[in-house]
Design an enzyme around this catalytic site. Structure first.
Site, short mmCIF file in Angstrom:
data_model
loop_
_atom_site.label_atom_id
_atom_site.label_comp_id
_atom_site.label_asym_id
_atom_site.label_seq_id
_atom_site.Cartn_x
_atom_site.Cartn_y
_atom_site.Cartn_z
N ALA A 20 67.07 -4.76 33.25
CA ALA A 20 68.46 -4.35 33.03
C ALA A 20 68.93 -4.80 31.65
O ALA A 20 69.65 -4.06 30.95
CB ALA A 20 69.36 -4.90 34.12
N GLY A 23 67.35 -2.42 29.27
CA GLY A 23 67.91 -1.09 29.48
C GLY A 23 69.30 -0.94 28.91
O GLY A 23 69.68 0.15 28.46
N ASP A 24 70.07 -2.01 28.90
CA ASP A 24 71.39 -1.99 28.28
C ASP A 24 71.26 -1.61 26.81
O ASP A 24 72.02 -0.78 26.30
CB ASP A 24 72.06 -3.35 28.44
CG ASP A 24 73.43 -3.41 27.82
OD1 ASP A 24 74.32 -2.63 28.24
OD2 ASP A 24 73.63 -4.23 26.90
N ALA A 25 70.28 -2.17 26.13
CA ALA A 25 70.06 -1.86 24.71
C ALA A 25 69.53 -0.45 24.52
O ALA A 25 69.93 0.25 23.58
CB ALA A 25 69.09 -2.88 24.11
N GLU A 28 72.40 1.80 24.87
CA GLU A 28 73.26 1.65 23.69
C GLU A 28 72.76 2.50 22.53
O GLU A 28 73.54 3.16 21.84
CB GLU A 28 73.34 0.18 23.27
CG GLU A 28 74.25 -0.09 22.10
CD GLU A 28 75.73 0.08 22.40
OE1 GLU A 28 76.50 0.34 21.44
OE2 GLU A 28 76.13 -0.05 23.57
#
Length: 133
Positions: A20, A23-25, A28
């Site tokens: 996670a 995955g956030d990056a 983004e």
């Protein structure tokens, strides 16, 4: 840094919270690219259409019917990982789905499926591609 594509089995050995985080990056970068491609007037504000847990949770509902079994497994691992705190602007269910989405995009990134990530991003967020705040 040499990028090494991992197998699905190797990715599933990585803790869901770490997926996670990555995955956030990945999301983004996809958001920023979408905003730049459409010449967004205020990208830092417009990015909020993509990056909040409620918006990501909404995108999950559009993406889920299109996932393979393996992709669904990656999503569920992220959704079911332990969450230490939920932002004030999101429900626990929204936050869990958003975390699952992040894990899914990390899975796609690590397994070298960039085109699939772009396809699912388009499915999930297509309503925002030409929208302006």
């Amino acid at each position: 840094m040499t990028e090494k594509t991992l197998t699905a089995a190797e990715v599933f050995q990585i803790p869901a919270a770490s997926l996670a985080y990555l995955g956030d990056a990945v999301l983004e970068v996809l958001v920023r690219e979408a905003l730049v491609r459409r010449n967004a007037k205020n990208p830092s504000v417009e990015s909020l259409m993509y990056v909040t847990a409620p918006k990501q949770s909404d995108a999950v509902e559009r993406i889920l019917p299109h996932l393979t079994e393996e992709e669904s497994d990656a999503f569920r691992r992220g959704r079911n990982c332990v969450h230490s705190g939920v932002p004030k602007h999101a429900t626990p269910a929204q936050y869990r789905r958003a975390t699952g989405l992040e894990a899914l995009f990390a899975f796609l990134h690590l397994t070298g499926r960039k085109e699939r990530a772009e396809e699912l991003f388009e499915i999930g967020f297509s309503e925002h591609v030409t929208e302006e705040i």
